[in-house]
Design a protein around this motif. Structure first.
Motif, PDB file in Angstrom:
ATOM      1  N   GLN A 194       0.827  -1.199   0.000  1.00 19.11           N
ATOM      2  CA  GLN A 194       0.000   0.000   0.000  1.00 19.11           C
ATOM      3  C   GLN A 194       0.865   1.254   0.000  1.00 19.11           C
ATOM      4  O   GLN A 194       0.607   2.193  -0.759  1.00 19.11           O
ATOM      5  CB  GLN A 194      -0.893  -0.033   1.233  1.00 19.11           C
ATOM      6  N   LEU A 195       1.902   1.273   0.823  1.00 21.05           N
ATOM      7  CA  LEU A 195       2.799   2.424   0.906  1.00 21.05           C
ATOM      8  C   LEU A 195       3.545   2.635  -0.411  1.00 21.05           C
ATOM      9  O   LEU A 195       3.552   3.739  -0.964  1.00 21.05           O
ATOM     10  CB  LEU A 195       3.795   2.245   2.055  1.00 21.05           C
ATOM     11  N   ILE A 196       4.128   1.564  -0.939  1.00 20.53           N
ATOM     12  CA  ILE A 196       4.902   1.676  -2.186  1.00 20.53           C
ATOM     13  C   ILE A 196       3.988   2.046  -3.350  1.00 20.53           C
ATOM     14  O   ILE A 196       4.316   2.927  -4.149  1.00 20.53           O
ATOM     15  CB  ILE A 196       5.670   0.372  -2.461  1.00 20.53           C
ATOM     16  N   SER A 197       2.818   1.396  -3.441  1.00 22.12           N
ATOM     17  CA  SER A 197       1.908   1.714  -4.549  1.00 22.12           C
ATOM     18  C   SER A 197       1.367   3.139  -4.414  1.00 22.12           C
ATOM     19  O   SER A 197       1.162   3.821  -5.415  1.00 22.12           O
ATOM     20  CB  SER A 197       0.771   0.700  -4.642  1.00 22.12           C
ATOM     21  N   GLY A 198       1.173   3.605  -3.180  1.00 19.80           N
ATOM     22  CA  GLY A 198       0.737   4.988  -2.967  1.00 19.80           C
ATOM     23  C   GLY A 198       1.768   5.979  -3.490  1.00 19.80           C
ATOM     24  O   GLY A 198       1.420   6.971  -4.138  1.00 19.80           O
TER      25      GLY A 198
END
Length: 185
Positions: free
Chosen positions: A83-87
């Motif tokens: 979630q963090l990386i894709s965000g």
């Protein structure tokens, strides 16, 4: 009092609905069903403020939980990382998406290089959003209290993964038809 997680969950719902509106209009255009409309830019611009609020709240909650060593969902550590990386990737590709369409808007004559740029950036943006949503949707369902046990979460996540994959394929096919089909005509 309403928690920041619930506010963030409500923001996600608003963002998803606005994003679907933007995506449907864009798809209808890419498939040649409707002509270009300034509404594409307007719906895209309306996404800005809820997305910024979502980013700020999400980062605050992420670092707050990290600093306290809190892990509310012990089996979702890899999901949170995704979630963090894709965000972060969404921010990068949306910025490139906006920049690209500022220089060469839809509906205007495009060179091969701009068409390739739009296709690559948009496809990577779609993939980033898809990865983000496949994690976010089940997590916000947990936050709202709809998924209480592990089996419910796993089954719902599987359904979300399939739905997101189908939407991703439809979006990429729209891009292919528009850019490859446009180059052939």
């Amino acid at each position: 009092m309403i928690s920041l997680r619930k506010i963030n969950t409500l923001l996600i719902i608003v963002i998803v609905l606005m994003l679907l509106n933007h995506a449907v209009l864009s798809l209808l255009y890419l498939y040649g069903i409707i002509s270009y409309s300034p509404d594409f830019q307007i719906t895209g611009r309306r996404l800005f403020y809820p997305v910024v609020a979502h980013i700020i709240i999400s980062m605050y909650l992420y670092f707050k939980d990290k600093s306290r060593g809190v892990n509310r969902y012990p089996n979702l550590i890899s999901d949170t990382t995704q979630q963090l990386i894709s965000g972060i990737m969404i921010i990068v590709f949306v910025s490139l998406h906006i920049l690209g369409y500022s220089f060469n808007p839809l509906g205007e004559q495009s060179t091969f290089n701009f068409s390739l740029y739009h296709f690559i950036v948009d496809t990577l943006m779609f993939v980033s959003i898809a990865v983000h949503l496949r994690v976010s949707i089940p997590k916000f369902m947990i936050s709202l209290g709809f998924l209480e046990n592990k089996d419910e979460h796993v089954n719902f996540k599987r359904k979300v993964n399939w739905a997101v994959l189908i939407i991703l394929i439809v979006l990429i096919l729209g891009e292919v038809m528009y850019y490859v089909g446009g180059a052939l005509w």
